[in-house]
Enzyme design. Sequence first.
Site, PDB file in Angstrom:
ATOM      1  N   ARG A  37     -12.251  96.939 -30.551  1.00 49.54           N
ATOM      2  CA  ARG A  37     -12.364  95.647 -29.659  1.00 49.54           C
ATOM      3  C   ARG A  37     -12.375  95.886 -28.153  1.00 49.54           C
ATOM      4  O   ARG A  37     -12.523  94.982 -27.242  1.00 49.54           O
ATOM      5  CB  ARG A  37     -11.030  94.921 -30.142  1.00 49.54           C
TER       6      ARG A  37
ATOM      7  N   GLU B  56       1.504 102.161 -35.108  1.00 49.18           N
ATOM      8  CA  GLU B  56       2.252 101.271 -35.830  1.00 49.18           C
ATOM      9  C   GLU B  56       2.469 101.370 -37.403  1.00 49.18           C
ATOM     10  O   GLU B  56       3.393 101.486 -37.974  1.00 49.18           O
ATOM     11  CB  GLU B  56       2.042  99.650 -35.878  1.00 49.18           C
TER      12      GLU B  56
END
Length: 176
Positions: free
Chosen positions: A61, A98
């Site tokens: 992105r 994460e």
Amino acid sequence: MNKEIIIKNLRCIPDFPKKGINFRDVTTLYQNAECLKSMTEDIYNLYKDKGITKVVGIESRGFVMASAVAPKLNAGVVLARKPGKLPATVIKESFSKEYGVDTVEMHLDSINENDIVLIHDDLLATGGTALATLKLVKHFKPKAVYMNFIIEITDEGLHGRDVFDGLVDVTALVTL
């Protein structure tokens, strides 16, 4: 900066890709022409006087805004990619994120000592991906390095900015 347009167009998806993660889907920001134009202008205005020569977009992105902002800055685009995606000789850095461990790679000839580099990604959460990319960029010993994100997430106890601890100037268009 028009933070409201970003917040208005941001889609949040709870429990994706796993339970407990509130995924910020920035693809909806890119779909809205006014929002895309506003973000491009905001990033350009932050860095127009820095002499940026290369904008590093972090997969995937980060590629969108890197490609939108680079021509306005009269800069080239460099891709920081996942393993096995770049065809020439690469350098790599592994990192924790994460939900797992990953690696980022860049072409060995993508940046030089005369460059002034802006690293861009969509989100700053834990900072692992961006820190790995910063380490790769610093390998080239450019004149200066800056880092920008569309969104910095702090509302879930995340403190990604802390991993840079003065290593680089970090900006975000919106902090949540």
